[in-house]
Write a protein that holds these residues in place. Structure first.
Motif, PDB file in Angstrom:
ATOM      1  N   GLN A  14       0.825  -1.056   0.093  1.00  0.00           N
ATOM      2  CA  GLN A  14      -0.206  -0.198   0.082  1.00  0.00           C
ATOM      3  C   GLN A  14       0.831   1.373  -0.104  1.00  0.00           C
ATOM      4  O   GLN A  14       0.201   2.397  -0.224  1.00  0.00           O
ATOM      5  CB  GLN A  14      -0.961  -0.095   0.997  1.00  0.00           C
ATOM      6  N   LEU A  15       1.990   1.346   0.252  1.00  0.00           N
ATOM      7  CA  LEU A  15       2.943   2.248   0.138  1.00  0.00           C
ATOM      8  C   LEU A  15       3.434   2.699  -1.187  1.00  0.00           C
ATOM      9  O   LEU A  15       4.230   3.860  -1.336  1.00  0.00           O
ATOM     10  CB  LEU A  15       4.193   2.017   1.061  1.00  0.00           C
ATOM     11  N   GLY A  16       3.118   2.071  -2.206  1.00  0.00           N
ATOM     12  CA  GLY A  16       3.539   2.355  -3.589  1.00  0.00           C
ATOM     13  C   GLY A  16       3.091   3.626  -4.045  1.00  0.00           C
ATOM     14  O   GLY A  16       3.926   4.354  -4.610  1.00  0.00           O
ATOM     15  N   ASP A  17       1.757   3.916  -3.755  1.00  0.00           N
ATOM     16  CA  ASP A  17       1.287   5.194  -4.253  1.00  0.00           C
ATOM     17  C   ASP A  17       2.161   6.429  -3.637  1.00  0.00           C
ATOM     18  O   ASP A  17       2.094   7.405  -4.122  1.00  0.00           O
ATOM     19  CB  ASP A  17      -0.210   5.363  -4.000  1.00  0.00           C
ATOM     20  N   PHE A  18       2.130   6.211  -2.317  1.00  0.00           N
ATOM     21  CA  PHE A  18       2.895   7.270  -1.595  1.00  0.00           C
ATOM     22  C   PHE A  18       4.282   7.313  -2.008  1.00  0.00           C
ATOM     23  O   PHE A  18       4.568   8.646  -2.086  1.00  0.00           O
ATOM     24  CB  PHE A  18       2.895   6.742  -0.045  1.00  0.00           C
ATOM     25  N   PHE A  19       5.102   6.369  -2.383  1.00  0.00           N
ATOM     26  CA  PHE A  19       6.396   6.563  -3.024  1.00  0.00           C
ATOM     27  C   PHE A  19       6.336   7.331  -4.246  1.00  0.00           C
ATOM     28  O   PHE A  19       7.221   7.887  -4.584  1.00  0.00           O
ATOM     29  CB  PHE A  19       6.996   5.232  -2.822  1.00  0.00           C
ATOM     30  N   ALA A  20       5.385   6.668  -4.965  1.00  0.00           N
ATOM     31  CA  ALA A  20       5.302   7.782  -6.233  1.00  0.00           C
ATOM     32  C   ALA A  20       4.943   9.177  -6.097  1.00  0.00           C
ATOM     33  O   ALA A  20       5.597   9.985  -6.882  1.00  0.00           O
ATOM     34  CB  ALA A  20       4.165   7.138  -6.976  1.00  0.00           C
ATOM     35  N   ARG A  21       4.148   9.476  -5.295  1.00  0.00           N
ATOM     36  CA  ARG A  21       3.880  11.014  -4.859  1.00  0.00           C
ATOM     37  C   ARG A  21       4.971  11.665  -4.478  1.00  0.00           C
ATOM     38  O   ARG A  21       5.278  12.706  -4.711  1.00  0.00           O
ATOM     39  CB  ARG A  21       2.560  11.044  -4.013  1.00  0.00           C
ATOM     40  N   ALA A  22       5.840  10.960  -3.328  1.00  0.00           N
ATOM     41  CA  ALA A  22       6.741  11.413  -2.779  1.00  0.00           C
ATOM     42  C   ALA A  22       8.008  11.636  -3.737  1.00  0.00           C
ATOM     43  O   ALA A  22       8.818  12.615  -3.220  1.00  0.00           O
ATOM     44  CB  ALA A  22       7.300  10.671  -1.730  1.00  0.00           C
ATOM     45  N   GLN A  23       8.135  11.290  -4.827  1.00  0.00           N
ATOM     46  CA  GLN A  23       9.189  11.520  -5.807  1.00  0.00           C
ATOM     47  C   GLN A  23       9.298  12.837  -6.118  1.00  0.00           C
ATOM     48  O   GLN A  23      10.556  13.362  -6.417  1.00  0.00           O
ATOM     49  CB  GLN A  23       8.621  10.497  -6.896  1.00  0.00           C
ATOM     50  N   ARG A  24       8.451  13.561  -6.196  1.00  0.00           N
ATOM     51  CA  ARG A  24       8.347  15.050  -6.479  1.00  0.00           C
ATOM     52  C   ARG A  24       8.620  15.816  -5.401  1.00  0.00           C
ATOM     53  O   ARG A  24       8.568  17.104  -5.368  1.00  0.00           O
ATOM     54  CB  ARG A  24       7.214  15.333  -7.156  1.00  0.00           C
ATOM     55  N   GLY A  25       8.563  15.202  -4.110  1.00  0.00           N
ATOM     56  CA  GLY A  25       8.688  16.064  -2.698  1.00  0.00           C
ATOM     57  C   GLY A  25       7.277  16.438  -2.329  1.00  0.00           C
ATOM     58  O   GLY A  25       6.301  16.922  -2.808  1.00  0.00           O
ATOM     59  N   LEU A  26       7.069  16.024  -0.918  1.00  0.00           N
ATOM     60  CA  LEU A  26       5.695  16.419  -0.447  1.00  0.00           C
ATOM     61  C   LEU A  26       5.999  17.386   1.033  1.00  0.00           C
ATOM     62  O   LEU A  26       7.032  17.104   1.696  1.00  0.00           O
ATOM     63  CB  LEU A  26       4.923  15.063   0.023  1.00  0.00           C
ATOM     64  N   VAL A  27       4.961  18.264   1.244  1.00  0.00           N
ATOM     65  CA  VAL A  27       5.043  19.081   2.475  1.00  0.00           C
ATOM     66  C   VAL A  27       3.879  18.850   3.232  1.00  0.00           C
ATOM     67  O   VAL A  27       2.839  18.915   2.422  1.00  0.00           O
ATOM     68  CB  VAL A  27       5.432  20.492   2.360  1.00  0.00           C
ATOM     69  N   PHE A  28       3.718  18.541   4.495  1.00  0.00           N
ATOM     70  CA  PHE A  28       2.666  18.239   5.180  1.00  0.00           C
ATOM     71  C   PHE A  28       2.037  19.306   5.950  1.00  0.00           C
ATOM     72  O   PHE A  28       2.900  20.380   6.531  1.00  0.00           O
ATOM     73  CB  PHE A  28       2.741  17.025   5.989  1.00  0.00           C
ATOM     74  N   ASN A  29       0.882  19.512   6.305  1.00  0.00           N
ATOM     75  CA  ASN A  29       0.264  20.246   7.118  1.00  0.00           C
ATOM     76  C   ASN A  29      -0.847  19.656   8.244  1.00  0.00           C
ATOM     77  O   ASN A  29      -1.078  18.706   8.088  1.00  0.00           O
ATOM     78  CB  ASN A  29      -0.421  21.489   6.326  1.00  0.00           C
ATOM     79  N   GLY A  30      -1.610  20.671   8.807  1.00  0.00           N
ATOM     80  CA  GLY A  30      -2.764  20.151   9.502  1.00  0.00           C
ATOM     81  C   GLY A  30      -2.397  18.976  10.708  1.00  0.00           C
ATOM     82  O   GLY A  30      -1.177  19.057  11.160  1.00  0.00           O
ATOM     83  N   GLU A  31      -3.358  18.199  10.997  1.00  0.00           N
ATOM     84  CA  GLU A  31      -2.949  17.155  11.881  1.00  0.00           C
ATOM     85  C   GLU A  31      -1.810  16.241  11.624  1.00  0.00           C
ATOM     86  O   GLU A  31      -1.008  15.546  12.633  1.00  0.00           O
ATOM     87  CB  GLU A  31      -4.178  16.464  12.122  1.00  0.00           C
ATOM     88  N   THR A  32      -1.709  16.312  10.248  1.00  0.00           N
ATOM     89  CA  THR A  32      -0.600  15.187   9.868  1.00  0.00           C
ATOM     90  C   THR A  32       0.604  15.776  10.416  1.00  0.00           C
ATOM     91  O   THR A  32       1.782  15.107  10.604  1.00  0.00           O
ATOM     92  CB  THR A  32      -0.659  14.845   8.467  1.00  0.00           C
ATOM     93  N   LEU A  33       0.966  16.934  10.169  1.00  0.00           N
ATOM     94  CA  LEU A  33       2.055  17.669  10.727  1.00  0.00           C
ATOM     95  C   LEU A  33       2.136  17.792  12.154  1.00  0.00           C
ATOM     96  O   LEU A  33       3.453  17.198  12.516  1.00  0.00           O
ATOM     97  CB  LEU A  33       2.170  19.263  10.227  1.00  0.00           C
TER      98      LEU A  33
END
Length: 319
Positions: free
Chosen positions: A126-145
């Motif tokens: 299930q982490l495959g999609d996350f790795f694909a998104r993160a390839q461009r760099g992600l910055v988190f906010n809200g409760e996740t931060l």
């Protein structure tokens, strides 16, 4: 703590005289990932890339983030995920000799280890999609931060299976979150060879040092030893931005700092960051931030107040 000694010269980041440095990351024989607490600056605070994914928490300070072709401000607290071989740096301008102790918390891991583990633990797929998104760099906010910062902090006091459990909890949190923004553009696909990096770096140094002046494409093309048309294609391919867009991003970033941190009149800021007329400045600012400079200035106190409304983060970072 692995920090640079006090008294060392601060690093100039991606627009120093050096190309992105390849960072060789070594994990312990009994570890599947690296957790590290860094002072700023230290020897690895440079524009760098590596095959490992990096989860990076800025705990203190403020400055400008460079992730691929993204240029934008950061302040405490700032949580990002950087994909494999994506150049990155977080630059805080400081007087020589000053150090921000414990500015950065870094978690680095090779995604192939997770992919290999999927054969035995299919839940990791299930982490495959996350790795694909993160390839461009992600910055988190809200409760996740808030929750992510807390988990990364708690990892420091754990070892072995207990630390691994927190790492998996962190991956699950970030992978399932919708509270993020993508940083680098889809067009960013640099050719990371020595000759390209050398020419690109000389151009980036010149642009960074002169963006507040009447900088011209022809001047930078001459510096790179190319015609204007060849340099335009080269720059777009290897930065993801046109020359004009790159200059505008730097100018508007500097304008935001002046709007937030000073009472300088907006017209003066316009000329200070390199624009020749207020109409062009307002139009470019509106395109990048979807608001006028005056509206941005009015919102600045509210943004500070919103950060102050997150005592959970502040308490976490004081530990």
């Amino acid at each position: 703590m692995r920090g640079q000694k006090a008294g060392a010269e601060p690093r100039a980041g991606p627009f120093s005289s050096s190309p992105p440095a390849f960072e060789h990351i070594i994990t312990g024989i009994d570890e599947s990932f690296l957790w590290r607490l860094d002072d700023y600056p230290w020897e690895r605070n440079v524009w760098n890339f590596h095959p490992e994914f990096e989860i990076h928490l800025i705990r203190k300070g403020a400055g400008v983030a460079f992730v691929g072709d993204y240029i934008g401000p950061f302040s405490a607290t700032y949580l990002t995920v950087i994909g494999s071989d994506l150049p990155h740096d977080w630059v805080t301008m400081m007087p020589p000799g000053e150090v921000i102790e414990g500015r950065d918390l870094v978690v680095q891991f090779h995604p192939d280890r997770i992919r290999e583990a999927t054969r035995l633990l299919p839940e990791f797929a299930q982490l495959g999609d996350f790795f694909a998104r993160a390839q461009r760099g992600l910055v988190f906010n809200g409760e996740t931060l808030i929750k992510g910062a807390d988990i990364i902090e708690r990892m420091g006091a754990k070892k072995g299976v207990a630390r691994l459990a927190l790492f998996l909890q962190l991956l699950d949190l970030l992978a399932s979150s919708a509270e993020y923004e993508v940083l680098s553009s889809p067009e960013y696909s640099p050719k990371l060879d020595a000759e390209t990096l050398d020419a690109l770096q000389r151009a980036l140094v010149f642009i960074y040092r002169n963006f507040a002046t009447d900088i011209r494409l022809s001047d930078v093309a001459d510096l790179a030893g190319m015609s204007e048309s060849a340099f335009s294609r080269f720059f777009k391919k290897n930065t993801g931005n046109t020359f004009t867009d790159h200059v505008n991003k730097l100018r508007i970033w500097q304008a935001c700092k002046l709007l937030a941190e000073t009472d300088m009149p907006i017209t003066d800021i316009c000329f200070e960051v390199g624009y020749m007329n207020i109409s062009n400045f307002n139009r470019t600012f509106l395109r990048q931030h979807r608001m006028t400079p005056s509206a941005y200035r009015r919102l600045t106190p509210q943004r500070r107040a919103q950060r102050d409304d997150h005592p959970a983060i502040d308490e976490t970072l004081r530990r």
